[in-house]
Enzyme design. Structure first.
Site, PDB file in Angstrom:
ATOM      1  N   ASP A   1      -2.855  -8.848   9.849  1.00  0.00           N
ATOM      2  CA  ASP A   1      -1.755  -9.826   9.913  1.00  0.00           C
ATOM      3  C   ASP A   1      -0.513  -9.252  10.602  1.00  0.00           C
ATOM      4  OD1 ASP A   1      -3.562 -11.138   8.351  1.00  0.00           O
ATOM      5  OD2 ASP A   1      -2.261 -11.411   6.624  1.00  0.00           O
TER       6      ASP A   1
ATOM      7  N   GLY B   1       0.843  -1.198   0.000  1.00  0.00           N
ATOM      8  CA  GLY B   1       0.000   0.000   0.000  1.00  0.00           C
ATOM      9  C   GLY B   1       0.877   1.246   0.000  1.00  0.00           C
ATOM     10  N   ALA B   2       0.271   2.374   0.379  1.00  0.00           N
ATOM     11  CA  ALA B   2       1.010   3.644   0.381  1.00  0.00           C
ATOM     12  C   ALA B   2       2.262   3.540   1.249  1.00  0.00           C
ATOM     13  CB  ALA B   2       0.108   4.762   0.907  1.00  0.00           C
ATOM     14  N   ALA B   3       2.148   2.894   2.402  1.00  0.00           N
ATOM     15  CA  ALA B   3       3.302   2.835   3.313  1.00  0.00           C
ATOM     16  C   ALA B   3       4.415   1.980   2.702  1.00  0.00           C
ATOM     17  CB  ALA B   3       2.862   2.271   4.663  1.00  0.00           C
TER      18      ALA B   3
ATOM     19  N   SER C   1      -4.498   9.754   7.822  1.00  0.00           N
ATOM     20  CA  SER C   1      -3.855   8.426   7.813  1.00  0.00           C
ATOM     21  C   SER C   1      -2.909   8.245   6.624  1.00  0.00           C
ATOM     22  CB  SER C   1      -4.896   7.316   7.833  1.00  0.00           C
ATOM     23  OG  SER C   1      -6.024   7.684   7.109  1.00  0.00           O
TER      24      SER C   1
ATOM     25  N   LYS D   1      -0.047  -9.904  -0.414  1.00  0.00           N
ATOM     26  CA  LYS D   1      -0.687 -11.218  -0.319  1.00  0.00           C
ATOM     27  C   LYS D   1      -1.682 -11.484  -1.438  1.00  0.00           C
ATOM     28  CE  LYS D   1      -3.871 -10.192   3.474  1.00  0.00           C
ATOM     29  NZ  LYS D   1      -4.330 -10.673   4.768  1.00  0.00           N
TER      30      LYS D   1
ATOM     31  N   GLU E   1     -12.602  18.752   5.380  1.00  0.00           N
ATOM     32  CA  GLU E   1     -13.353  17.601   5.890  1.00  0.00           C
ATOM     33  C   GLU E   1     -13.587  17.769   7.388  1.00  0.00           C
ATOM     34  OE1 GLU E   1     -10.937  14.252   4.661  1.00  0.00           O
ATOM     35  OE2 GLU E   1     -12.169  13.982   2.878  1.00  0.00           O
TER      36      GLU E   1
ATOM     37  N   ARG F   1     -19.492  11.973  12.424  1.00  0.00           N
ATOM     38  CA  ARG F   1     -19.450  10.583  11.966  1.00  0.00           C
ATOM     39  C   ARG F   1     -19.738   9.565  13.092  1.00  0.00           C
ATOM     40  NH1 ARG F   1     -14.034   8.613   8.805  1.00  0.00           N
ATOM     41  NH2 ARG F   1     -14.939   9.756   7.100  1.00  0.00           N
TER      42      ARG F   1
ATOM     43  N   HIS G   1     -13.822   0.929   9.708  1.00  0.00           N
ATOM     44  CA  HIS G   1     -13.168   1.710   8.660  1.00  0.00           C
ATOM     45  C   HIS G   1     -11.676   1.887   8.900  1.00  0.00           C
ATOM     46  CE1 HIS G   1     -13.138   4.493   5.370  1.00  0.00           C
ATOM     47  NE2 HIS G   1     -12.846   5.540   6.113  1.00  0.00           N
TER      48      HIS G   1
ATOM     49  N   ALA H   1      -8.988   4.599  -0.947  1.00  0.00           N
ATOM     50  CA  ALA H   1      -9.135   5.889  -0.256  1.00  0.00           C
ATOM     51  C   ALA H   1      -9.764   6.889  -1.207  1.00  0.00           C
ATOM     52  CB  ALA H   1      -7.786   6.377   0.239  1.00  0.00           C
TER      53      ALA H   1
ATOM     54  N   HIS I   1     -17.312   3.864   9.783  1.00  0.00           N
ATOM     55  CA  HIS I   1     -17.925   4.787   8.827  1.00  0.00           C
ATOM     56  C   HIS I   1     -19.431   4.540   8.885  1.00  0.00           C
ATOM     57  CE1 HIS I   1     -18.978   6.818   5.126  1.00  0.00           C
ATOM     58  NE2 HIS I   1     -17.767   7.327   5.110  1.00  0.00           N
TER      59      HIS I   1
ATOM     60  N   ARG J   1      -9.280   9.320  14.842  1.00  0.00           N
ATOM     61  CA  ARG J   1      -8.505   9.806  13.691  1.00  0.00           C
ATOM     62  C   ARG J   1      -9.225  10.954  12.997  1.00  0.00           C
ATOM     63  NH1 ARG J   1      -8.483   7.977   7.612  1.00  0.00           N
ATOM     64  NH2 ARG J   1     -10.676   7.709   8.117  1.00  0.00           N
TER      65      ARG J   1
ATOM     66  N   GLY K   1     -11.278  10.449  -0.080  1.00  0.00           N
ATOM     67  CA  GLY K   1     -11.203  11.877   0.238  1.00  0.00           C
ATOM     68  C   GLY K   1      -9.896  12.550  -0.115  1.00  0.00           C
TER      69      GLY K   1
HETATM   70  C1  LIG Z   1     -12.692   2.973   1.649  1.00  0.00           C
HETATM   71  C2  LIG Z   1     -11.580   3.704   2.366  1.00  0.00           C
HETATM   72  C3  LIG Z   1     -11.442   5.074   2.202  1.00  0.00           C
HETATM   73  C4  LIG Z   1     -10.395   5.750   2.846  1.00  0.00           C
HETATM   74  N1  LIG Z   1     -10.219   7.084   2.613  1.00  0.00           N
HETATM   75  C5  LIG Z   1      -9.126   7.706   3.148  1.00  0.00           C
HETATM   76  C6  LIG Z   1      -8.838   9.067   2.823  1.00  0.00           C
HETATM   77  O1  LIG Z   1      -9.529   9.708   2.029  1.00  0.00           O
HETATM   78  N2  LIG Z   1      -7.740   9.642   3.399  1.00  0.00           N
HETATM   79  C7  LIG Z   1      -6.930   8.977   4.274  1.00  0.00           C
HETATM   80  O2  LIG Z   1      -5.941   9.549   4.771  1.00  0.00           O
HETATM   81  N3  LIG Z   1      -7.190   7.689   4.587  1.00  0.00           N
HETATM   82  C8  LIG Z   1      -8.247   7.041   4.042  1.00  0.00           C
HETATM   83  N4  LIG Z   1      -8.484   5.732   4.359  1.00  0.00           N
HETATM   84  C9  LIG Z   1      -7.509   5.032   5.205  1.00  0.00           C
HETATM   85  C10 LIG Z   1      -6.247   4.752   4.395  1.00  0.00           C
HETATM   86  O3  LIG Z   1      -6.612   4.417   3.076  1.00  0.00           O
HETATM   87  C11 LIG Z   1      -5.428   3.619   5.001  1.00  0.00           C
HETATM   88  O4  LIG Z   1      -5.207   3.860   6.350  1.00  0.00           O
HETATM   89  C12 LIG Z   1      -4.086   3.496   4.288  1.00  0.00           C
HETATM   90  O5  LIG Z   1      -4.273   3.380   2.898  1.00  0.00           O
HETATM   91  C13 LIG Z   1      -3.307   2.301   4.808  1.00  0.00           C
HETATM   92  O6  LIG Z   1      -2.170   2.129   3.995  1.00  0.00           O
HETATM   93  P1  LIG Z   1      -1.138   0.984   4.343  1.00  0.00           P
HETATM   94  O7  LIG Z   1      -0.047   1.081   3.352  1.00  0.00           O
HETATM   95  O8  LIG Z   1      -0.808   1.057   5.776  1.00  0.00           O
HETATM   96  O9  LIG Z   1      -1.969  -0.363   4.136  1.00  0.00           O
HETATM   97  P2  LIG Z   1      -2.766  -0.911   2.866  1.00  0.00           P
HETATM   98  O10 LIG Z   1      -2.893   0.101   1.818  1.00  0.00           O
HETATM   99  O11 LIG Z   1      -3.999  -1.555   3.345  1.00  0.00           O
HETATM  100  O12 LIG Z   1      -1.792  -2.053   2.328  1.00  0.00           O
HETATM  101  C14 LIG Z   1      -1.610  -3.245   3.053  1.00  0.00           C
HETATM  102  C15 LIG Z   1      -0.783  -4.208   2.227  1.00  0.00           C
HETATM  103  O13 LIG Z   1      -0.305  -5.262   3.049  1.00  0.00           O
HETATM  104  C16 LIG Z   1      -0.416  -6.495   2.349  1.00  0.00           C
HETATM  105  N5  LIG Z   1      -0.494  -7.561   3.352  1.00  0.00           N
HETATM  106  C17 LIG Z   1      -1.300  -7.604   4.437  1.00  0.00           C
HETATM  107  N6  LIG Z   1      -1.037  -8.717   5.143  1.00  0.00           N
HETATM  108  C18 LIG Z   1      -0.057  -9.386   4.491  1.00  0.00           C
HETATM  109  C19 LIG Z   1       0.622 -10.608   4.703  1.00  0.00           C
HETATM  110  N7  LIG Z   1       0.357 -11.394   5.756  1.00  0.00           N
HETATM  111  N8  LIG Z   1       1.568 -11.003   3.801  1.00  0.00           N
HETATM  112  C20 LIG Z   1       1.844 -10.246   2.713  1.00  0.00           C
HETATM  113  N9  LIG Z   1       1.229  -9.073   2.466  1.00  0.00           N
HETATM  114  C21 LIG Z   1       0.290  -8.652   3.351  1.00  0.00           C
HETATM  115  C22 LIG Z   1      -1.651  -6.340   1.507  1.00  0.00           C
HETATM  116  O14 LIG Z   1      -1.622  -7.269   0.456  1.00  0.00           O
HETATM  117  C23 LIG Z   1      -1.510  -4.880   1.081  1.00  0.00           C
HETATM  118  O15 LIG Z   1      -0.668  -4.824  -0.043  1.00  0.00           O
HETATM  119  C24 LIG Z   1      -9.525   5.042   3.719  1.00  0.00           C
HETATM  120  C25 LIG Z   1      -9.685   3.676   3.888  1.00  0.00           C
HETATM  121  C26 LIG Z   1     -10.683   2.999   3.213  1.00  0.00           C
HETATM  122  C27 LIG Z   1     -10.814   1.518   3.405  1.00  0.00           C
END
Ligand SMILES: Cc1cc2nc3c(=O)[nH]c(=O)nc-3n(C[C@H](O)[C@H](O)[C@H](O)COP(=O)(O)OP(=O)(O)OC[C@H]3O[C@@H](n4cnc5c(N)ncnc54)[C@H](O)[C@@H]3O)c2cc1C
Length: 530
Positions: A216, A15-17, A384, A36, A119, A283, A344, A47, A237, A379, A49
């Site tokens: 996980d 993901g983004a991180a 995030s 995964k 927001e 919310r 959410h 995401a 949400h 939050r 917003g």
């Molecule tokens: C519908 C929705 C709308 C949102 N809108 C916003 C917004 O507008 N602004 C905002 O700031 N935040 C928003 N959020 C929150 C934000 O999107 C998330 O907090 C953020 O994207 C998390 O990023 P991440 O990289 O931590 O994890 P994620 O983007 O969830 O990535 C997780 C990754 O880990 C991998 N993974 C997980 N477990 C394993 C494993 N055991 N083995 C191998 N790979 C694994 C997955 O395959 C995935 O690639 C929203 C969330 C949702 C669900």
């Protein structure tokens, strides 16, 4: 030692991180990312917003800090908030340099500048966005850069557990991984392992999160010996489409902003009975009102009704929501739409410092998996993604610095499958998945009480035993790995919620409806003391 299976840095999550970190590490390092499912399938992609950042001259870092701290219900760490908020502009510039095309507007002087929205909780316009598909724009741009980089990628590989030393201080040396394409398990060694596995929305029956969000990283870290904090603070949400096949269609809060009405199945409007602002209440208050009515009436869902607006208006202002609902047979412009609140976002997670370091040597955690103290008990919208970016950058610098100094690979063990057989009872896994998520939804959801938490505790303890037995007897499959993690996360949420005998931020309990100074601190869980 098979050199193919050793990396300087192994990042679990795309993901983004995870991708920001991968693209920020020096090219000289041997790096790989695990995902995964496919690289793009994650919460980031969905995401909508945007990302908060102080951009406008009339805004200030101090105001963004103040808004975040106020929303966080007294539990934000001020130094963390300052650190992350200060880096907002830099993060947006970095994303733009990677090809993210944010929405623009023309200034009075005719210049193109970032379009900013406002927001809930923010006192200024500071949400940078790409229409209402910000996550998709970010993920696509990062993936495109990633594919041109030399970083390795393992799609459809799910991490099972961290490989850690038994000696103290504990050190992480890599990960056991299941390759889903052939069901083979192998160990991958790494000097540095990073958990970027996102949140855990799937622990609840209804969630806006994609299927990959099964906690996980939090569960693996806990089993390895990491401290975990604030797991009771789960953001719900208020309005997701209720349909057996619509796993996570979020219906924007702007629909209520434009006159959408919440109705019970008998058509009665109810939100005003809970908050003077009715449907426009914050919310959390709206989610609590819906949850209370659903529990009182035994309803599966309530309705969101904006059918009094014209079809043209709806199509123009809410094209995504309109088309999304239509895919499942509902016409927003002519009928009330069945909705439920949905899990959410997780404010809690693996405790880290501002470089993403956990209490285990060589193990980092960033993004939604980590808990830095930015969000406290609640939050603020769009903070995030900002946290994902800032922590990925700061951990990249810390990791590069650490690996610059002498560090070597450590020989890691192979996975032992000698004592397990193929399962002939897959129904146990699917049944437990369903039961776990229902128990969490009914007893540990938006409105809690001591007796509901006790009921959940008894059921989750039984599930834990059954899942542990299954895990010890049968060959590993993705569903089982996730179920084992979900039950661990459920356990941590119940422990944290039971400890907090007050209501604060996202934790609301009928038995202690007020906040209490005594609990003016993080809920810190330590596996050493468990
Ligand atoms: C519908 C929705 C709308 C949102 N809108 C916003 C917004 O507008 N602004 C905002 O700031 N935040 C928003 N959020 C929150 C934000 O999107 C998330 O907090 C953020 O994207 C998390 O990023 P991440 O990289 O931590 O994890 P994620 O983007 O969830 O990535 C997780 C990754 O880990 C991998 N993974 C997980 N477990 C394993 C494993 N055991 N083995 C191998 N790979 C694994 C997955 O395959 C995935 O690639 C929203 C969330 C949702 C669900």
């Amino acid at each position: 030692m098979n050199n193919e299976e050793y990396y300087d840095v192994l990042i679990i999550g795309s993901g983004a991180a995870g991708l920001t970190l991968a693209l920020s590490l020096p090219d000289s390092l041997k790096v790989a990312v695990l995902s995964k499912t496919t690289i793009e399938e994650n919460a980031t992609f969905y995401a909508q917003g945007g990302i908060s950042a102080v951009i406008d001259d009339s805004d200030s870092i101090a105001a963004h800090v103040e808004d975040t701290v106020r929303t966080g219900g007294g539990l934000c760490k001020p130094e963390t908030v300052q650190f992350i908020v200060e880096r907002g502009r830099e993060s947006i510039d970095w994303l733009s340099s990677k090809g993210v095309s944010f929405s623009k507007r023309r200034s009075k002087s005719g210049r193109q500048e970032l379009h900013l929205t406002q927001e809930g909780g923010h006192s200024a316009r500071r949400v940078v966005h790409a229409a209402d598909k910000t996550g998709e724009a970010i993920e696509n741009a990062l993936v495109s850069r990633f594919r041109k980089s030399s970083v390795g990628l393992f799609e459809n590989h799910i991490a099972i557990d961290l490989i850690c030393s038994h000696s103290l201080p504990k050190r992480c040396d890599g990960v056991f991984v299941l390759d889903k394409s052939n069901n083979q398990i192998r160990s991958i060694g790494a000097k540095i392992t990073v958990l970027a596995t996102g949140g855990a929305g799937k622990v609840y029956l209804y969630t806006s999160n994609p299927d990959v969000s099964t906690g996980d990283g939090i569960a693996m870290a806990w089993r390895a010996g990491c401290r975990v904090a604030n797991m009771e603070f789960v953001q719900f949400h208020p309005t997701c489409l209720y349909h057996p096949d619509a796993k996570s269609l979020l219906l924007t809060e702007a629909l209520r902003g434009e006159g959408g009405i919440l109705r019970l199945p008998n058509g009665r409007r109810f939100a005003e009975g809970y908050h003077p602002m009715g449907e426009l209440a914050p919310r959390d208050a709206v989610a609590q009102a819906i949850d209370t009515e659903m529990k009182k009436g035994g309803y599966d869902h309530v309705y969101l009704d904006i059918s009094h607006k014209s079809e043209d208006f709806i199509k123009k202002h809410f094209p995504n929501a309109y088309e999304g609902c239509l895919r499942f047979g509902f016409d927003l412009s002519s009928q009330p739409i069945p909705i439920v609140p949905a899990a959410h976002y997780f404010c809690g997670g693996v405790v880290t410092d501002l470089k993403g370091r956990t209490n285990i040597e060589n193990l980092y955690s960033i993004g939604e998996t980590g808990c830095t103290g930015l969000h406290g008990a609640n939050r603020m919208a769009s903070n995030s993604l900002l946290e994902c970016l800032v922590l990925a950058e700061s951990s990249a610098a810390a990791i590069a610095d650490k690996l610059d100094k002498k560090s070597t690979f450590v020989k890691i063990p192979d996975w032992d499958e000698s004592l397990v057989v193929d399962s002939e009872e897959e129904v146990v896994v699917s049944h437990n998945w369903d039961e776990l998520r229902r128990v969490m939804w009914n007893y540990v959801g938006i409105v809690r009480s001591s007796s509901r938490l006790q009921k959940a505790r008894r059921r989750i303890d039984l599930l834990k035993l059954e899942i542990a037995e299954f895990y010890g007897s049968y060959k590993m499959k993705s569903d089982l790995i996730e179920l084992r993690n979900l039950v661990q996360v459920a356990d941590l949420i119940i422990k944290s919620a039971t400890h907090r005998k007050e209501s604060r931020g996202l934790h609301y309990t009928l038995d202690y409806p007020e906040s209490n100074q005594k609990y003016n601190e993080d809920t810190l869980l330590d596996p050493q003391e468990d």
